[in-house]
Design a protein around this motif. Structure first.
Motif, short mmCIF file in Angstrom:
data_model
loop_
_atom_site.label_atom_id
_atom_site.label_comp_id
_atom_site.label_asym_id
_atom_site.label_seq_id
_atom_site.Cartn_x
_atom_site.Cartn_y
_atom_site.Cartn_z
N ALA A 231 0.85 -1.20 0.00
CA ALA A 231 0.00 0.00 0.00
C ALA A 231 0.88 1.25 0.00
N GLY B 95 1.95 2.61 -3.16
CA GLY B 95 0.90 3.20 -3.98
C GLY B 95 -0.02 2.18 -4.65
N PRO C 12 -3.16 -0.01 -5.24
CA PRO C 12 -4.55 -0.06 -4.76
C PRO C 12 -4.87 -1.46 -4.21
N ARG D 113 -4.40 6.75 12.69
CA ARG D 113 -5.72 7.27 12.48
C ARG D 113 -6.31 6.83 11.15
N ASN D 114 -5.44 6.47 10.23
CA ASN D 114 -5.90 6.00 8.92
C ASN D 114 -4.72 5.32 8.21
N ARG D 115 -4.94 4.92 6.95
CA ARG D 115 -3.93 4.16 6.21
C ARG D 115 -2.64 4.96 6.03
N VAL D 116 -2.77 6.23 5.62
CA VAL D 116 -1.59 7.07 5.40
C VAL D 116 -0.80 7.22 6.70
N ASP D 117 -1.52 7.39 7.80
CA ASP D 117 -0.88 7.55 9.11
C ASP D 117 -0.13 6.28 9.51
N ILE E 49 1.17 4.03 7.49
CA ILE E 49 2.36 3.93 6.63
C ILE E 49 3.47 4.85 7.16
N ARG E 50 3.08 6.07 7.53
CA ARG E 50 4.03 7.03 8.07
C ARG E 50 4.70 6.49 9.34
#
Lengths: 198, 198
Positions: B149, B152, B154, B183-187, B189-190
């Protein structure tokens, strides 16, 4: 004798770069953590500042500004062709020296001497990257929204922080994804971060 | 005389570290790009390898394996308390030396001499980070899905690549987000990337 200041965020590599530059008899070298305050001009009187390009990051807060204010164009920025954002920022910010992080020690030393004389030193691999490098495709607003998303902020929070509606934030994100040729939000963040645009 | 090999992915910093270590009369220093093949044992006969922790990254492909195969526990890994994933991998991989990237030159040189004698050298700030550091909370599967993910991909593509259903991929992502406290997917990954877990 040219007086040089080295700025790098890792102490060990800072010491190592001081050693490397100090091996040239024409250079007197000091170093500084980017987290420290830039020292008073009169104390050190360094003529050239060698700075890791990653210490200049962030177009919003302009953290490179103190360096430019203090050394003017007498900056040698270390970066790589893989970070066109950092490269372009250093170039457009007026740094006279741009040296590839993969360069030889001799090239860095040559760059420092050239910049001390007020001459430009542009490392070959970086010149190519600058010429080929596309402009940053996002507006400040789109980049700002994407940067907050990259920190993990949900849409509602970004909207509240920037005083925008949720729909507007979603629109900015959609435009940013399309402009950088990404497949989705995560992909857009990855592309923008790798290029050094945030 | 201890023969040391330096591995770092930036040529300039590699030269700088060679200069720094070479300032100790008891060390003979060579260097290598991590993109190069590890040279034949008999040619160089280095006893200790000083390697940037970021060159050991990636638990899946185990890129640190050639170093361990070649130098065994005679590894000095450079890393920071901010990268508990890299730190833990180096420690559990059996590297005798762990040095903070913010350490002084003297500490790195001391570490090399200790490791050459087969003794452990654990830098103070890293010890604290190791003791405090939580275990990697994700299973290999969850981390694998999150890594794809992060590149990038999908959900449909991740599902196809790992031979899973889309629902299963979404479940893995949801579990990963919850486990790392994101809190979410982007978070998520970070968090995982900053910790050096991928």
């Amino acid at each position: 004798m040219v007086r040089v200041l080295v700025v790098h965020d890792e102490g060990l590599l800072r010491s190592a770069l001081v050693k490397l530059l100090g091996s040239d008899e024409g250079l007197e070298v000091m170093s500084l953590s980017p987290r420290a305050d830039v020292p008073d001009h009169d104390t050190w009187q360094t003529e050239v500042c060698v700075v890791d390009g990653d210490c200049l990051e962030g177009p919003e807060a302009a953290p490179g500004a103190p360096f430019r204010a203090r050394w003017g164009d007498r900056l040698v920025v270390l970066t790589t062709p893989e970070r066109p954002g950092v490269l372009r920022r250093a170039f457009e910010g007026g740094a006279l020296g741009l040296v590839d992080k993969d360069a030889s020690a001799e090239r860095l030393i040559a760059a420092v001497h050239r910049v001390a004389k007020g001459e430009r030193y542009l490392d070959e691999p970086l010149t190519v990257a600058l010429l080929e490098g596309a402009e940053m495709p996002l507006t400040t607003r789109e980049l700002g929204v994407l940067s907050l998303a990259a920190q993990g902020s949900p849409v509602a929070e970004i909207a509240a922080r920037l005083h925008l509606s949720r729909g507007t934030v979603r629109n900015y994100l959609a435009t940013a994804i399309r402009k950088v040729g990404a497949r989705n939000r995560v992909d857009a963040i990855r592309i923008v971060q790798n290029a050094g645009w945030t």
